[in-house]
Each structure stands twice: as structure tokens, then as C-alpha cells.
Design a protein around this motif. Sequence first.
Motif, short mmCIF file in Angstrom:
data_model
loop_
_atom_site.label_atom_id
_atom_site.label_comp_id
_atom_site.label_asym_id
_atom_site.label_seq_id
_atom_site.Cartn_x
_atom_site.Cartn_y
_atom_site.Cartn_z
N ALA A 1 0.83 -1.20 0.00
CA ALA A 1 0.00 0.00 0.00
C ALA A 1 0.86 1.25 0.00
CB ALA A 1 -0.92 -0.01 1.22
N GLY A 2 2.05 1.16 0.59
CA GLY A 2 2.95 2.30 0.60
C GLY A 2 3.38 2.71 -0.78
N THR A 3 3.51 1.74 -1.68
CA THR A 3 3.85 2.04 -3.06
C THR A 3 2.75 2.89 -3.70
OG1 THR A 3 5.10 -0.02 -3.29
CG2 THR A 3 4.35 1.04 -5.31
N CYS A 4 1.50 2.49 -3.49
CA CYS A 4 0.38 3.26 -4.04
C CYS A 4 0.30 4.63 -3.39
CB CYS A 4 -0.93 2.51 -3.83
SG CYS A 4 -0.95 0.82 -4.48
N GLY A 5 0.65 4.67 -2.09
CA GLY A 5 0.55 5.91 -1.34
C GLY A 5 1.51 6.99 -1.76
N ARG A 6 2.52 6.64 -2.55
CA ARG A 6 3.45 7.66 -3.01
C ARG A 6 2.77 8.67 -3.93
NH1 ARG A 6 8.22 3.25 -4.21
NH2 ARG A 6 8.66 2.78 -2.03
N CYS A 7 1.77 8.20 -4.63
CA CYS A 7 0.99 9.12 -5.48
C CYS A 7 -0.37 9.44 -4.85
CB CYS A 7 0.79 8.52 -6.86
SG CYS A 7 2.30 8.37 -7.84
N HIS A 8 -1.00 8.41 -4.31
CA HIS A 8 -2.35 8.57 -3.75
C HIS A 8 -2.26 8.81 -2.24
CE1 HIS A 8 -3.99 7.25 -7.61
NE2 HIS A 8 -3.11 6.27 -7.59
N VAL A 9 -1.70 9.93 -1.87
CA VAL A 9 -1.40 10.21 -0.47
C VAL A 9 -2.66 10.27 0.37
CG1 VAL A 9 -0.35 11.88 1.11
CG2 VAL A 9 0.69 11.45 -1.13
N ILE B 1 -1.24 -4.86 -12.98
CA ILE B 1 -0.36 -3.90 -12.31
C ILE B 1 0.88 -3.69 -13.16
CG2 ILE B 1 1.07 -3.50 -10.28
CD1 ILE B 1 -0.93 -5.08 -8.66
N ARG B 2 1.20 -2.44 -13.38
CA ARG B 2 2.32 -2.11 -14.25
C ARG B 2 3.45 -1.51 -13.41
NH1 ARG B 2 -0.14 -2.49 -19.33
NH2 ARG B 2 -2.38 -2.64 -19.11
N PRO B 3 4.66 -1.54 -13.90
CA PRO B 3 5.80 -1.06 -13.10
C PRO B 3 5.62 0.39 -12.66
CG PRO B 3 6.55 -2.23 -15.04
CD PRO B 3 5.08 -2.06 -15.20
N TYR B 4 6.01 0.67 -11.43
CA TYR B 4 5.88 2.00 -10.87
C TYR B 4 7.24 2.69 -10.87
CZ TYR B 4 1.18 0.95 -9.25
OH TYR B 4 -0.14 0.65 -9.20
N PRO B 5 7.30 3.95 -11.25
CA PRO B 5 8.58 4.67 -11.23
C PRO B 5 9.11 4.78 -9.81
CG PRO B 5 6.75 6.19 -11.56
CD PRO B 5 6.19 4.81 -11.68
N GLN B 6 10.34 4.39 -9.62
CA GLN B 6 11.01 4.45 -8.32
C GLN B 6 10.25 3.66 -7.26
OE1 GLN B 6 11.44 8.62 -7.48
NE2 GLN B 6 12.94 8.94 -9.10
N GLY B 7 9.51 2.63 -7.68
CA GLY B 7 8.74 1.83 -6.74
C GLY B 7 9.48 0.59 -6.32
N ASP B 8 8.81 -0.25 -5.53
CA ASP B 8 9.45 -1.47 -5.07
C ASP B 8 8.92 -2.70 -5.82
OD1 ASP B 8 6.91 -1.56 -4.07
OD2 ASP B 8 7.52 -1.47 -1.97
N TYR B 9 8.27 -2.43 -6.96
CA TYR B 9 7.78 -3.53 -7.79
C TYR B 9 8.97 -4.29 -8.39
CZ TYR B 9 5.24 -5.94 -11.50
OH TYR B 9 4.70 -6.89 -12.32
N LEU B 10 8.90 -5.60 -8.37
CA LEU B 10 10.00 -6.42 -8.89
C LEU B 10 9.60 -7.07 -10.20
CD1 LEU B 10 11.03 -8.21 -5.56
CD2 LEU B 10 12.06 -6.19 -6.60
#
Length: 423
Positions: free
Chosen positions: A41-49, A141-150
Motif C-alpha cells: 500500500a505504501g507504493t500506491c501511497g506515493r501518489c495517492h497520499v 499492475i504495471r511497473p511504478y517509477p522508483q517503486g518497489d515492484y519487482l
Amino acid sequence: MKIGSGGQVASNPYSASSPFAPSEANSSQRIVFHAGAYPSAGTCGRCHVAIHDNWQSSLHRLSASDAWYLKTKDLLAFEEGAPAVRLCAGCHAPVSLMTGEVGLYSSEAASIREGITCSFCHTLSAVNGGNAKYVSNPGGIRPYPQGDYLAESGIQPAAHLVMLDPAQHRADMLKPFYRTSQFCQSCHELTLNNVKLQSTFSEWAASSYAQKGVTCQGCHFTPGAGPTTEVGRLVEHYPDTRSGILRHSLGGGSVTIGTRDNRSELKDALKLSARVERGRLLVTVRNVLAGHSVPTGVSDLRELWVEVTGQDVNGRKVFHSGHLDAAEGIQPGSTVFHMVLGDESGRPLVRHDIWRARSVLSDTRIPADGQRVVTYPLPTTVRHLHVRLLWRDAPSEFQAIVVQGATRPAAVLTLADWQHESP
């Protein structure tokens, strides 16, 4: 133990070929996914604060880490074997279930114990009934910029990033059926041993709310109790620069571990009235804003009851009902609005061991659009009456036997009160 979806009983669930049995959940590939398939959820929260902050205070966030859930799950594992906890995880810890982190042992990895998280709800491709009968497909789900997606997650990365094609991201994450009540059905409808244990979706479907087109989201994803036509307005306490941001704290449910919104919305949903007539006290409790029964969900735990205190002219107590005893249990014979489940011998279940349920012994909950009227004969010496409508998340027996001090005792909340003085 038999499981079923929407009342349909399945046979031999433990011998099913699904890696998620006895839960009826499934993945789009019918296989267990790599842990990286579901970003945190923290990955999503980088944009959807705003949405992430709002979700942090929700019961969805706590569904897999709440001490009451963990204690009950361990009890199930002890009695039915560790694989049985997949039944619970289908709704309480779906990412843990989909990635194979639950079932071999009774506790899933803390790193993915986020409960019902963004990347789970927003990647469901189908809901086909209750008992977690959904299909999870994180492939969108697509790769997120500077995210923790592997990339090693096993999902082929798309040719573009979210920030380069936000319209595609919106299409991936906001399927039209996410705004329907059916979307909520899989985790808010539960049948075991041919006994309907949780029926929130069915209660809504039979109500005037469904007839008027008011969905679950129309109440629970908007500020305040009850339906609103302003479904797209901003989260009240988390302003955002964009329009159409829905509340994700949801409201309702627990008042012990939930937010302040839960308490206020529960109070708004019910109305108490009373009158004295011919030596009797008539108490009416109406469900005015909930599109389902109250309580709903874990209705064998939630306690909604009426407390009555009658005093004579000297202030001495001459009548009482609904008071707590020395063990914090509700006085026998009191008016309690809840569901009582019975085991195979017809004995009431007090540990929330719902896998033992074989019948519903009583159901006195207040349905949507409905009311309950209770009558109390009064002694002639009563001069002052005080009536309170009270709520507690769980009975004292459950807290003493199952929770065993793992959390503070469930608080008793006054939802409404009424007083009367006789001449």
C-alpha cells in the motif's frame, strides 16, 4: 466442516484441487503468485497520499493484524489443522493467501500482513458469490517509477509506466464493477455447514436501499452515515487536488479498534424512543440509516442492547434490565439485538468458533428499514426511568476465553439515551 457460497454447499473442501481451499478464492492462473505480484500500500501511497492516509485508519487495514482475528485464527488452526486458516485468509489476509504465505502455518509473514490492501481490491477481475468467491488477477499492475515492484514477480512488465500513461492506469485499476455492491459480496457473505453466518450483502439486497440503487459504496465510501448522492466529493479530512476521491476509512464495524467515524455513524444509524403506557415501558429501536441489519457482519460477537434503570421517589433502584454483572456479562433476560449460533448439540457458541456452527438459535438484529419494540412491565413504585441503547464489539466471554488480555476490554458505547420522570 462444509463451506458454501451464496448458500450453495460445497463437498469435501479439503480435498479440492485449488491451492487456496477451503477458501473459495482463486487466482486468474489458478496458481499461487510470487509475493512481488502485489505492491505494498505504501507504493500506491506515493501518489495517492490522501487515499492511503485514509485507508491507514480503516478496518480493512487491520483485518490481518487485529489481535482478535489472530487469536480466533489460531484457535481454528488448533482444532481443524493449519490449512483450515485459508478459509479466514480469503477475506482477512487475501494477499497472504494469493502468495502462499498462509496455510502451512497459522500466521502469515508480517511483511505482507497489510490486510485488505490497494493492490488486492483493485486487481479483482470477478466476484461470483460469497465465501471469498472472487478471482484475483494482479497481472494488470504495471511497473511504478522508483517503486518497489519487482520484474522478477513473474508478471511481464508493460511497455509503459504509470506516469507515462495515466489513462491506462485508471482503466487497469477502476473497473466499472468496483462501484457495484456485488464487488463487496465475496467477503461480506459467509455460509458454513449450510448455516448463513454473515449476510450483509443479502440484507442489503432485500432492503429499500437496493431498490433505490444505493450501493454499499454509496454509504461506506462517503463521509457521514447513510447514503449520499455526492459520491464523488473529496475525503473530508484529507483534501486532495483532484476531484472524485472517495473515503477509504469506510466507517461502521468496530468501535474498539476503528476510527471516531465508526462511533458517530453507528449513533446516527439508530434511533431510540420510549414511552410509558398503563404501567409498562415501551422501547422502540429503529434502523434509520443502515442499508443492512444492525449489527451485521460478525453478528455473533457484536452486542447491541437496551439498558433500563428504574428508581423510586427516594432514588432507590427498583427495576433494572440490561446491566452488566461482576464478570462484565449482560444480565440474563435482557434485550440484546444480535445473532446466537449453536453447535451440533444446540449449545450457544461464545468463542466465535463459527466452524462449529450448525444452526442459528436466535436472530434479533434490527433489519434495514426496520425496528424492534420491547415492552417492560414496571413496578408501581417507579418514578424515574433511564433508558440507554448500548453497544459493545464482543461479549465478555469471548474476550476472557479467546482474547485473554491480548487487547484492552471492548468498550461499552452509549448510542442513545432517554429519561422520564413520573409525577
